[in-house]
Design a protein around this motif. Structure first.
Motif, mmCIF file in Angstrom:
data_model
loop_
_atom_site.group_PDB
_atom_site.id
_atom_site.type_symbol
_atom_site.label_atom_id
_atom_site.label_comp_id
_atom_site.label_asym_id
_atom_site.label_seq_id
_atom_site.Cartn_x
_atom_site.Cartn_y
_atom_site.Cartn_z
ATOM 1 N N TYR A 1 0.847 -1.201 0.000
ATOM 2 C CA TYR A 1 0.000 0.000 0.000
ATOM 3 C C TYR A 1 0.872 1.235 0.000
ATOM 4 O O TYR A 1 1.730 1.406 0.876
ATOM 5 C CB TYR A 1 -0.906 0.004 1.227
ATOM 6 C CG TYR A 1 -1.767 1.245 1.330
ATOM 7 C CD1 TYR A 1 -2.644 1.590 0.308
ATOM 8 C CD2 TYR A 1 -1.698 2.074 2.448
ATOM 9 C CE1 TYR A 1 -3.428 2.737 0.390
ATOM 10 C CE2 TYR A 1 -2.489 3.219 2.537
ATOM 11 C CZ TYR A 1 -3.347 3.543 1.503
ATOM 12 O OH TYR A 1 -4.126 4.669 1.584
ATOM 13 N N ALA A 2 0.669 2.120 -0.991
ATOM 14 C CA ALA A 2 1.375 3.398 -1.058
ATOM 15 C C ALA A 2 0.643 4.382 -0.145
ATOM 16 O O ALA A 2 -0.366 4.960 -0.525
ATOM 17 C CB ALA A 2 1.421 3.900 -2.498
ATOM 18 N N ASN A 3 1.165 4.568 1.042
ATOM 19 C CA ASN A 3 0.477 5.293 2.109
ATOM 20 C C ASN A 3 0.678 6.803 1.980
ATOM 21 O O ASN A 3 1.781 7.300 2.209
ATOM 22 C CB ASN A 3 1.000 4.801 3.460
ATOM 23 C CG ASN A 3 0.250 5.394 4.624
ATOM 24 O OD1 ASN A 3 -0.726 6.118 4.453
ATOM 25 N ND2 ASN A 3 0.701 5.088 5.839
ATOM 26 N N PRO A 4 -0.379 7.556 1.644
ATOM 27 C CA PRO A 4 -0.228 9.013 1.509
ATOM 28 C C PRO A 4 0.220 9.687 2.794
ATOM 29 O O PRO A 4 0.882 10.730 2.755
ATOM 30 C CB PRO A 4 -1.633 9.490 1.112
ATOM 31 C CG PRO A 4 -2.319 8.280 0.576
ATOM 32 C CD PRO A 4 -1.759 7.128 1.350
ATOM 33 N N ALA A 5 -0.121 9.114 3.946
ATOM 34 C CA ALA A 5 0.262 9.701 5.231
ATOM 35 C C ALA A 5 1.722 9.434 5.583
ATOM 36 O O ALA A 5 2.224 9.930 6.590
ATOM 37 C CB ALA A 5 -0.644 9.167 6.343
ATOM 38 N N ASP A 6 2.398 8.647 4.753
ATOM 39 C CA ASP A 6 3.809 8.319 4.962
ATOM 40 C C ASP A 6 4.603 8.693 3.710
ATOM 41 O O ASP A 6 5.448 7.938 3.244
ATOM 42 C CB ASP A 6 3.962 6.827 5.290
ATOM 43 C CG ASP A 6 5.366 6.467 5.752
ATOM 44 O OD1 ASP A 6 6.113 7.365 6.173
ATOM 45 O OD2 ASP A 6 5.713 5.258 5.680
#
Length: 330
Positions: free
Chosen positions: A319-324
Motif C-alpha cells: 500500500y502506497a500510504n499518503p500519510a507516509d
C-alpha cells in the motif's frame, strides 16, 4: 445547518470487479438526513454511537470487526443450480497462469464469473448478492470451492449490516483450519496491517459444505481502519516482484479510474535496478517503509511462510500510504 456529502464513500477506491460505480456514487454521496447539528461532525445515517449518527471525517460506521468477532458464522447460500454447477467447475490451470516467457510480468486474468444468489448470514438474508469462485492452484475445488461474497456486486450500495464483501476459504491446504487466522493475528501483533479472520459453517442449496475460514477482503474499508489516509494505491502481489521479468504482475486494487499509471511501483523498481550497494538502503527507504518491512519479513520467516513474499514473491499486498509520503507498506 451544514449539508454533508461523501460520507464513507467507497467509490474513489472501487476495484475493477465493482458494478455500477455511478449508481454507487449517487447512493453514497448522500448519507442520513444530510444535516449536521452544532454538536455533530457528520451525519452518515448509520452510526448512532455519538447520539447523532456521526463519526469524525464523515466516515460511515464500520461493523467489520463485529462480524469477525463471531467464533462461527452460519452462512446459507441459495443460487440457481445451473449457476452453481458452472461456478464450481470454473478452473484456473497452471497452463493459463504461467504460459510464456512473460507469464510473471503481466496480471493473471481471472476465469471466474459472478452469479446472483441469496446469502443468509446468521439468519439475515441478503438477496441479489454476488458470489464467485476464488483462488489459484492450491485452493481450487469442484466439491468445496473457495468463494468471494460481494453484497453490492449486483445492487450498488447493498451491505450485510455495513460489510460489503468477504472471502470464504476452503482451507484445502490446511486440514487443521488454524494456520491462516493465527498467521494474520501474528502479523497484527507485530504492527503489520492484516485482515480480520474467523470461521463459518457454510450450506449451499441445502448441501452442507462444512467449515470454511472467513477472511476480510483488502479493500477501502480495510485501508480506512488500518491507515490514517485510505486514498493511496493498493496492489496485490501474485508471483511478482520488483524485477524486470516480474514487475508487470502487480494487480492494482484501488484507484483504477483515477490513478492507473503505476508510477509508485516504477519508483521502487528504478531504485532496485539502478541504486549502488552503498546507496541502496537509503534510497529505498524513501519509497518503502523499511522499518515496517523488516518486521513483515521477520514474521513471514517465523511463520515459515514459504509461499509469501520472502519465499516465493507471492501472496502479499503493498500500500502506497499518503500519510507516509507515499511510501509502500507491506
Amino acid at each position: 445547518m451544514i449539508l454533508c456529502a461523501g460520507c464513507g464513500s467507497d467509490v474513489e477506491n472501487a476495484g475493477e470487479d465493482d458494478a455500477g460505480i455511478a449508481a454507487d456514487a449517487a447512493i453514497l454521496l448522500s448519507c442520513g438526513d444530510g444535516v449536521v447539528d452544532d454538536n455533530e461532525l457528520c451525519d452518515d445515517g448509520v452510526n448512532d454511537a455519538l447520539g447523532g449518527g456521526c463519526l469524525p471525517g464523515c466516515q460511515s460506521e464500520d461493523l467489520t470487526s463485529a462480524l469477525f468477532e463471531n467464533d462461527l458464522l452460519e452462512i446459507s447460500i441459495e443460487v440457481e443450480s445451473d449457476d452453481w454447477e458452472t461456478l464450481r467447475h470454473q478452473y484456473k490451470t497452471p497452463h493459463e497462469m504461467f504460459l510464456g516467457t512473460d507469464c510473471r510480468n503481466r496480471e493473471i486474468e481471472s476465469p471466474y464469473s459472478w452469479f446472483p444468489s441469496t446469502v443468509t448470514v446468521n439468519g439475515t438474508p441478503v438477496a441479489s448478492t454476488g458470489i464467485r469462485k476464488m483462488g489459484h492452484i492450491g485452493s481450487q475445488s469442484t466439491v468445496k470451492p473457495s468463494l468471494k461474497i460481494n453484497f453490492a456486486h449486483f445492487v450498488p450500495g447493498q451491505r450485510f449490516e455495513t460489510v460489503k464483501r468477504f472471502a470464504l476459504n476452503n482451507s484445502k491446504g490446511d486440514i487443521s483450519y488454524m494456520r491462516s487466522c493465527i498467521a494474520y493475528k501474528a502479523f497484527a501483533a507485530a504492527g503489520i496491517a492484516a485482515p480480520e479472520c474467523s470461521y463459518a459453517h457454510v450450506v449451499v442449496n441445502g448441501q452442507d459444505l462444512g467449515i470454511y475460514f472467513v477472511v476480510e477482503e483488502l479493500k477501502s474499508r480495510f485501508l480506512q481502519r488500518n491507515f490514517t489516509e485510505a486514498t493511496g494505491n493498493l496492489y496485490e502481489g501474485t508471483a511478482c516482484d520488483f524485477r524486470p521479468e516480474f514487475i508487470g504482475g502487480f494487480e492494482q486494487k484501488t484507484n483504477l479510474l483515477s490513478s492507473p499509471v503505476r508510477t509508485d511501483l516504477q519508483a521502487v523498481y528504478d531504485i532496485v535496478q539502478s541504486a549502488s550497494d552503498a546507496e541502496f538502503e537509503s534510497q529505498l527507504s524513501a519509497v518503502v517503509n523499511l522499518d515496517e518491512f523488516y518486521r513483515f519479513w521477520a514474521v513471514e520467516s517465523l511463520l515459515w511462510h514459504r509461499d509469501g513474499y520472502g519465499g516465493n514473491s507471492n501472496n502479499y499486498y503493498i500500500y502506497a500510504n499518503p500519510a507516509d509520503d507515499g511510501r509502500f507498506h507491506f
